[in-house]
Design a protein around this motif. Structure first.
Motif, PDB file in Angstrom:
ATOM      1  N   ILE B  58       0.784  -1.363  -0.283  1.00 59.80           N
ATOM      2  CA  ILE B  58      -0.435   0.094  -0.253  1.00 59.80           C
ATOM      3  C   ILE B  58       0.798   1.376  -0.201  1.00 59.80           C
ATOM      4  CG2 ILE B  58      -1.972   0.895   1.325  1.00 59.80           C
ATOM      5  CD1 ILE B  58      -2.543  -1.645   2.416  1.00 59.80           C
ATOM      6  N   VAL B  59       2.336   1.356   0.959  1.00 64.48           N
ATOM      7  CA  VAL B  59       2.502   2.858   0.956  1.00 64.48           C
ATOM      8  C   VAL B  59       3.483   2.764  -0.142  1.00 64.48           C
ATOM      9  CG1 VAL B  59       4.634   3.452   2.048  1.00 64.48           C
ATOM     10  CG2 VAL B  59       2.677   2.216   3.586  1.00 64.48           C
ATOM     11  N   GLN B  60       3.787   1.873  -1.061  1.00 60.74           N
ATOM     12  CA  GLN B  60       5.356   1.966  -2.241  1.00 60.74           C
ATOM     13  C   GLN B  60       4.094   2.151  -2.954  1.00 60.74           C
ATOM     14  OE1 GLN B  60       7.016  -2.008  -2.197  1.00 60.74           O
ATOM     15  NE2 GLN B  60       8.179  -1.617  -0.766  1.00 60.74           N
ATOM     16  N   ASN B  61       2.999   1.934  -3.682  1.00 58.04           N
ATOM     17  CA  ASN B  61       1.895   2.175  -4.782  1.00 58.04           C
ATOM     18  C   ASN B  61       1.570   3.395  -4.559  1.00 58.04           C
ATOM     19  OD1 ASN B  61       3.150   0.132  -6.533  1.00 58.04           O
ATOM     20  ND2 ASN B  61       2.085  -1.176  -4.766  1.00 58.04           N
ATOM     21  N   SER B  62       0.877   3.698  -3.052  1.00 63.89           N
ATOM     22  CA  SER B  62       0.628   4.867  -2.818  1.00 63.89           C
ATOM     23  C   SER B  62       0.151   6.305  -3.737  1.00 63.89           C
ATOM     24  CB  SER B  62       0.415   6.012  -1.137  1.00 63.89           C
ATOM     25  OG  SER B  62       1.670   6.142  -1.422  1.00 63.89           O
ATOM     26  N   TYR B  63       1.395   6.319  -4.067  1.00 69.13           N
ATOM     27  CA  TYR B  63       1.455   8.202  -5.168  1.00 69.13           C
ATOM     28  C   TYR B  63       0.981   7.265  -6.484  1.00 69.13           C
ATOM     29  CZ  TYR B  63       5.988   5.670  -3.836  1.00 69.13           C
ATOM     30  OH  TYR B  63       6.820   4.934  -4.095  1.00 69.13           O
ATOM     31  N   VAL B  64       1.424   5.773  -6.753  1.00 70.65           N
ATOM     32  CA  VAL B  64       0.498   5.563  -8.089  1.00 70.65           C
ATOM     33  C   VAL B  64      -0.600   6.399  -8.441  1.00 70.65           C
ATOM     34  CG1 VAL B  64       1.232   3.820 -10.080  1.00 70.65           C
ATOM     35  CG2 VAL B  64       3.101   4.833  -9.175  1.00 70.65           C
ATOM     36  N   LEU B  65      -1.131   5.603  -7.158  1.00 65.57           N
ATOM     37  CA  LEU B  65      -2.477   5.056  -7.260  1.00 65.57           C
ATOM     38  C   LEU B  65      -3.232   6.147  -7.082  1.00 65.57           C
ATOM     39  CD1 LEU B  65      -2.873   2.066  -4.413  1.00 65.57           C
ATOM     40  CD2 LEU B  65      -3.258   1.861  -6.812  1.00 65.57           C
ATOM     41  N   ILE B  66      -2.551   7.016  -6.749  1.00 64.71           N
ATOM     42  CA  ILE B  66      -3.225   8.805  -6.232  1.00 64.71           C
ATOM     43  C   ILE B  66      -3.454   9.697  -7.947  1.00 64.71           C
ATOM     44  CG2 ILE B  66      -2.960  11.112  -5.648  1.00 64.71           C
ATOM     45  CD1 ILE B  66      -1.784   9.691  -3.139  1.00 64.71           C
ATOM     46  N   LEU B  67      -2.251   9.419  -8.318  1.00 58.93           N
ATOM     47  CA  LEU B  67      -1.791   9.296  -9.897  1.00 58.93           C
ATOM     48  C   LEU B  67      -2.933   8.975 -10.583  1.00 58.93           C
ATOM     49  CD1 LEU B  67       2.164   9.655 -10.550  1.00 58.93           C
ATOM     50  CD2 LEU B  67       0.238  11.168 -10.048  1.00 58.93           C
ATOM     51  N   ALA B  68      -3.382   7.573 -10.190  1.00 60.79           N
ATOM     52  CA  ALA B  68      -4.663   6.529 -11.118  1.00 60.79           C
ATOM     53  C   ALA B  68      -5.852   7.601 -11.592  1.00 60.79           C
ATOM     54  CB  ALA B  68      -4.395   5.005 -11.098  1.00 60.79           C
ATOM     55  N   ILE B  69      -6.265   7.446  -9.831  1.00 60.55           N
ATOM     56  CA  ILE B  69      -7.189   8.630  -9.937  1.00 60.55           C
ATOM     57  C   ILE B  69      -7.935   9.521 -10.677  1.00 60.55           C
ATOM     58  CG2 ILE B  69      -9.054   9.624  -8.062  1.00 60.55           C
ATOM     59  CD1 ILE B  69      -8.034   7.928  -5.871  1.00 60.55           C
ATOM     60  N   GLY B  70      -6.736  10.435 -11.200  1.00 59.12           N
ATOM     61  CA  GLY B  70      -6.503  11.385 -11.292  1.00 59.12           C
ATOM     62  C   GLY B  70      -6.584  11.384 -13.340  1.00 59.12           C
ATOM     63  N   MET B  71      -6.187  10.337 -13.330  1.00 59.40           N
ATOM     64  CA  MET B  71      -5.324   9.972 -14.617  1.00 59.40           C
ATOM     65  C   MET B  71      -6.382   9.240 -15.366  1.00 59.40           C
ATOM     66  SD  MET B  71      -2.800   9.981 -16.767  1.00 59.40           S
ATOM     67  CE  MET B  71      -1.454  10.039 -16.161  1.00 59.40           C
ATOM     68  N   ILE B  72      -7.680   8.551 -14.341  1.00 59.22           N
ATOM     69  CA  ILE B  72      -8.535   7.528 -15.173  1.00 59.22           C
ATOM     70  C   ILE B  72     -10.030   8.590 -15.216  1.00 59.22           C
ATOM     71  CG2 ILE B  72      -9.893   7.487 -12.874  1.00 59.22           C
ATOM     72  CD1 ILE B  72      -9.372   5.177 -15.786  1.00 59.22           C
ATOM     73  N   LEU B  73      -9.994  10.124 -15.030  1.00 59.23           N
ATOM     74  CA  LEU B  73     -10.682  11.169 -15.181  1.00 59.23           C
ATOM     75  C   LEU B  73     -10.115  11.604 -16.480  1.00 59.23           C
ATOM     76  CD1 LEU B  73     -11.497  13.017 -12.184  1.00 59.23           C
ATOM     77  CD2 LEU B  73     -12.837  11.066 -13.157  1.00 59.23           C
ATOM     78  N   VAL B  74      -9.045  12.096 -16.294  1.00 58.91           N
ATOM     79  CA  VAL B  74      -8.291  12.645 -17.970  1.00 58.91           C
ATOM     80  C   VAL B  74      -8.541  11.608 -18.647  1.00 58.91           C
ATOM     81  CG1 VAL B  74      -6.647  12.358 -18.997  1.00 58.91           C
ATOM     82  CG2 VAL B  74      -6.150  13.879 -16.653  1.00 58.91           C
ATOM     83  N   ILE B  75      -8.683  10.141 -18.917  1.00 57.43           N
ATOM     84  CA  ILE B  75      -8.511   9.419 -19.982  1.00 57.43           C
ATOM     85  C   ILE B  75     -10.033   9.395 -20.414  1.00 57.43           C
ATOM     86  CG2 ILE B  75      -8.437   6.495 -20.146  1.00 57.43           C
ATOM     87  CD1 ILE B  75      -5.461   6.488 -19.531  1.00 57.43           C
ATOM     88  N   ILE B  76     -10.580   9.093 -18.985  1.00 53.94           N
ATOM     89  CA  ILE B  76     -12.252   9.142 -19.222  1.00 53.94           C
ATOM     90  C   ILE B  76     -12.814  10.138 -20.549  1.00 53.94           C
ATOM     91  CG2 ILE B  76     -14.690   9.011 -18.271  1.00 53.94           C
ATOM     92  CD1 ILE B  76     -13.635   7.552 -16.124  1.00 53.94           C
ATOM     93  N   GLY B  77     -11.928  11.221 -20.502  1.00 54.26           N
ATOM     94  CA  GLY B  77     -12.566  12.405 -20.802  1.00 54.26           C
ATOM     95  C   GLY B  77     -11.798  12.563 -22.048  1.00 54.26           C
ATOM     96  N   GLY B  78     -10.806  11.457 -22.976  1.00 51.11           N
ATOM     97  CA  GLY B  78     -11.231  11.682 -24.643  1.00 51.11           C
ATOM     98  C   GLY B  78      -9.349  12.281 -24.086  1.00 51.11           C
TER      99      GLY B  78
END
Lengths: 508, 404
Positions: B58-78
């Motif tokens: 959890i700790v090692q991947n936390s920052y990628v997971l946070i980025l993934a939350i933002g990224m999924i919205l960017v990708i959903i928006g095309g």
């Protein structure tokens, strides 16, 4: 008999249940200019696509004889090898490449895999001389106007040693001078022995240049006539036919006050800002009234509607939109919606629906504010709204969360209509509301349109099908080359009369 | 005609309810995650599921997971955002300057760092939304520009150490306020963590129950009661298993608390807010969204602002974890975040994706990373496997779409 360069017999072509061509026959004599006329959707373009191999052999029934030999084209390449070249309405040129490169695209003048530029440009120059285009072969195609681009297409066709040249609406986008030059060129090619088939709405041109006219209607060959002494009215009579069946639900109009007036509306093309697409159009709609807007392809119907609806099309838009006696601002889609205007696009898949989302999310898309408070959507309310429309409009789907991409055309159209009905508009502009849907669904759509009018809304119906306009509308405007050329009431309206207005000021 | 009357209680068996039937395309990702966890649990003789290791993942991947939350919205928006790795580095550097060099109090410094991230997002969002440059180009430029600015800010050296509060946000754990409790053979576990886990489960169950009741109130189909209970029980089991393991180790990582809050908040936002809906509609059909009155440009702009702010948060956490802001921080994070989003079921052309899916996608890669290093695989093999997993995940998505 040997004089017939092309014989098409019993051509039948179906698309997913819709019969586009039914037992169509066409005979073209060597060295003539043969015109094909018909309303939008009569099957002209489909027939030419069958001939040129865009629809490969086996996807249609019937036979094609070219120079006496049966043909089974699998692709456009096959037909081009035989000397049949089609020039589509939307030109297929690469704008960034030079004229010479375009002429020999896919057919490069090369030596051991390397392009021989001297030969390319030299031969291109010869072809340009032949079509009368005074431009350097190294000019970029984007730097030429549409008329000259059209000539490049013809030069390209000549480079393939064309025997039969097919032109789909060659003059639709051209001004009078360019049209005249193109027609002269076709005349010249005829004397060189090139046979041409032209599809054209401009009946003046047709009667002037062609030798023979074939009329198509509803995917059938109606008649083939010698052009000598043929009047435009005679062609129109063939195009529109006379069978107006009872395809429309009954309705008693209850027409009230004027609700929307569009005044002096002028729109320019975004691609060519100096070209006027809609020219000082003025029209008005009253409550409870169904008004038609008739016009041929390229007359500016959709452009008129979309430019009114939030400037969704066009540049240099001028004119006034008056609603309930007050001028309103429709410069953004949001303001148009706020003022109670709805526009249902002619292309529901491209402009109307989010095909990967469910029915309910499409229905709510234009009025999400009505289903939300402080930015949060009430999904339950959303579902029940969709459910309500599903029942009242008879949208056939297993659930309201089914993706709209899986629905039939008629049901998709109902979803788009539901979406705009949910915005509770005073004025609905329906662009080709029954395009590509079957007869039964059409009747349902007509009923919905009647209901909308009965609720006191004004409906503007844009349609290429004249019978539809006659059956549905209280009043019909005709549009030709961006101008309103006529307005007829339900009582006075006939297809012949409308067609005269729709072709007025064209060609002749 | 299958017109159903409104007051149908529970789900009538004849109704082909899409909620009941298992949607392989959407649930495939969770099944795959479960299989991967089981696979590595077996391969590592259970080491994968040891309390300390779960905490590490959890700790090692936390920052990628946070980025993934933002990224999924960017990708959903095309769109796409290639600059987030560099943004992580730059915001980490900003945070270091604010706290270490300027000595600002940490809450203010974190706030200003998030703001600087948002500003970076706004700058890129402007070019993308209002100027019409493809996001690929704008963020590729951003990737270079922000990396360069990082180096300028840091003067080509690391800045640290960070205040303890920021370090514990990245690396720290909740304190055992109420002491430990014996769990029989499992040994002692932190009571606060266990209570938090139970509260989570209870909250989830309650919200699901209320949602179900509301749907019934509107006469809509719902899962039959046994399925409903089973789903809740399944979620409860997984959550409690993780929480118990963490409670046995060193309580809950703060970053997990943060992640849980973000996951919940952003899921709600994506599914239920007008803004979230607009992102989906833009990605699903740009023209239709425009003609429906969606403010396409504004929505796109704010999606990138949000991405920037989340990258700022990831920047703080990453810098805090290393206790130093360095010029090479966040290298290739953008690729991990993008991969997480696509493994998690996003569609390349936009309009499709879920926040929870992106987090699961990120966790899949995290578990593969962690599990393979536990069994001593060399890093090139880890990279190879991660690449193939990405390809297979998207291939599966394309395949199911073609069949459907």
């Amino acid at each position: 008999m040997s004089d017939d360069v092309l014989v098409m017999r019993g051509i039948t072509k179906r698309f997913a249940g819709v019969t586009a061509l039914h037992e169509v026959s066409l005979t073209v004599r060597r060295g003539e200019i043969h015109a094909i006329c018909g309303e939008n959707g009569a099957g002209k373009s489909t027939l030419m696509k069958v001939l040129s191999g865009v629809h490969p052999h086996g996807t249609y029934e019937g036979e094609i004889l070219f120079e006496g030999e049966p043909c089974a084209f699998q692709s456009v390449r096959d037909s081009e090898r035989r000397g049949i070249v089609i020039i589509h309405q939307e030109l297929a040129l690469c704008g960034q490449l030079s004229v010479a490169e375009n002429i020999f695209l896919g057919n490069e003048r090369s030596r051991r895999g390397f392009v021989d530029w001297n030969r390319t440009n030299h031969e291109a120059q010869a072809l340009l001389d032949r079509v009368g285009l005074r431009e350097s072969p190294t000019t970029r195609v984007d730097d030429l106007g549409v008329g000259k681009q059209q000539l490049v297409e013809i030069a390209k066709a000549l480079s393939k040693e064309v025997k039969l040249l097919i032109l789909d609406e060659p003059t639709a986008a051209l001004n009078d001078d360019d049209s005249q030059h193109l027609l002269d060129l076709l005349d010249g090619l005829r004397s060189e022995g090139v046979t041409s088939v032209i599809i054209s709405h401009k009946l003046g041109e047709v009667t002037r240049i062609s030798d023979t006219v074939t009329v198509l209607r509803d995917g059938k060959t109606i008649e083939t006539l010698p052009a000598q002494g043929l009047s435009e009215d005679r062609i129109i009579a063939g195009m529109v036919g006379r069978d107006l069946e009872h395809r429309f639900p009954p309705r008693t109009p209850d027409i009230g006050e004027e609700v929307l007036r569009i005044e002096d509306w002028t729109v320019h093309s975004p691609a060519q800002p100096d070209r006027v697409v809609v020219d000082r159009a003025t029209l008005s709609l009253r409550r409870g009234e169904i008004v038609g807007l008739a016009g041929l392809m390229g007359a500016g119907r959709t452009e008129l509607a979309m430019s009114v609806f939030g400037r969704s099309y066009g540049v240099g838009v001028s004119g006034r939109v008056v609603k309930d006696g007050r001028e309103i601002d429709t410069r953004t889609v949001r303001s148009a919606i706020r003022h109670g205007i709805a526009y249902v696009s002619e292309d529901r898949k491209r402009y109307g629906l989010n095909l990967i989302e469910g029915v309910q999310r499409n229905v709510s898309a234009a009025a999400l504010d009505k289903l939300s408070s402080r930015g949060w959507v009430n999904e339950n309310e959303e579902n029940s709204v969709a459910e309500r429309y599903r029942r009242s409009m008879g949208i056939r789907t297993s659930s309201v969360s089914t993706p709209t991409g899986t629905l039939s055309g008629g049901n998709q159209q109902k979803v788009v209509l539901a979406k705009w009905m949910f915005t509770d508009p005073d004025v609905l502009i329906l662009d080709e509301p029954t395009r590509g849907i079957d007869v039964g669904a059409k009747y349902e759509i007509y009923s919905i349109i009647n209901d909308l009018a009965a609720q006191g809304r004004a409906v503007l119906v844009i349609s290429s099908e004249l019978p539809e306009l006659l059956g549905l509308c209280d009043r019909v405007y005709a549009l030709s080359e961006g101008r309103i050329t006529g307005e007829v009431s339900r009582e006075e309206a006939t297809q012949e009369r409308l067609m005269q207005y729709m072709t007025r000021g064209q060609g002749s | 005609m299958t017109t159903k009357t409104a007051a149908a209680p529970a789900a009538a068996p004849s109704e082909p309810s899409s909620r009941f039937s298992i949607n392989m395309r959407q649930s495939g990702i969770y099944v795959a995650f479960a299989l991967i966890v089981v696979l590595f649990a077996v391969l590592t003789d259970g080491a994968l599921l040891q309390p300390q290791n779960i905490s590490n993942i959890i700790v090692q991947n936390s920052y990628v997971l946070i980025l993934a939350i933002g990224m999924i919205l960017v990708i959903i928006g095309g769109h796409i955002d290639l600059s987030v790795g560099s943004t992580v580095a730059l915001t980490g550097a900003v945070c270091a300057v604010l706290t270490v060099q300027w000595g600002l109090p940490w809450p203010l410094a974190v706030l200003l760092t998030l703001l600087s991230g948002a500003l970076i997002g706004a700058a890129q969002g402007y070019w993308i939304a209002y100027f019409g440059i493809p996001a690929f180009i704008v963020t590729l430029a951003g990737m270079l520009v922000f990396r360069a600015l990082t180096m300028t800010t840091l003067g080509n050296q690391g800045i640290g150490p960070f205040p303890d509060e920021i370090r514990s946000l990245s690396n720290g754990f909740t304190s055992g306020y109420l002491g430990n409790i014996g769990l029989g053979p499992l040994g002692g576990a932190d009571l606060v963590s266990l209570l938090a886990g139970l509260a989570c489960v209870a909250g989830f169950a309650l919200s699901q129950w209320r949602k179900r009741s509301a749907r019934l109130g509107y006469g809509q189909s719902v899962d039959p009661m046994p399925v409903f209970v089973l789903k809740i029980a399944g979620v409860a089991l997984v959550v409690m298993a993780v929480v118990v393991q963490l409670a046995r180790f060193r309580n809950l990582p703060w970053v997990l608390v943060l992640l849980a809050a973000l996951a919940l908040g952003y899921s709600l936002m994506a599914n239920n807010s007008v803004f979230g809906r607009h992102i989906y509609s833009i990605g699903g059909n740009l023209q239709a969204a425009t003609l429906s009155g969606v403010k396409v440009k504004a929505v796109t702009f704010w999606v990138f602002v949000n991405m920037g702010a989340l990258a700022g948060l990831a920047g703080v956490i990453f810098a805090g974890r290393l206790n130093q802001a360095g010029p090479t921080a966040g290298m290739s994070f953008e690729l991990d975040a993008i991969a997480a989003a696509f493994i998690g079921g996003a569609a390349v052309q936009g309009g499709v994706g879920k926040v929870v899916g992106a987090i699961t996608g990120g966790l899949i890669m995290g578990v593969i990373n962690n599990g393979m290093s536990l069994i001593g695989s060399p890093s090139e093999r880890v990279m190879l496997v991660k690449g193939l997993v990405l390809l297979v995940a998207v291939a599966y998505d394309v395949w199911t779409k073609r069949r459907g």
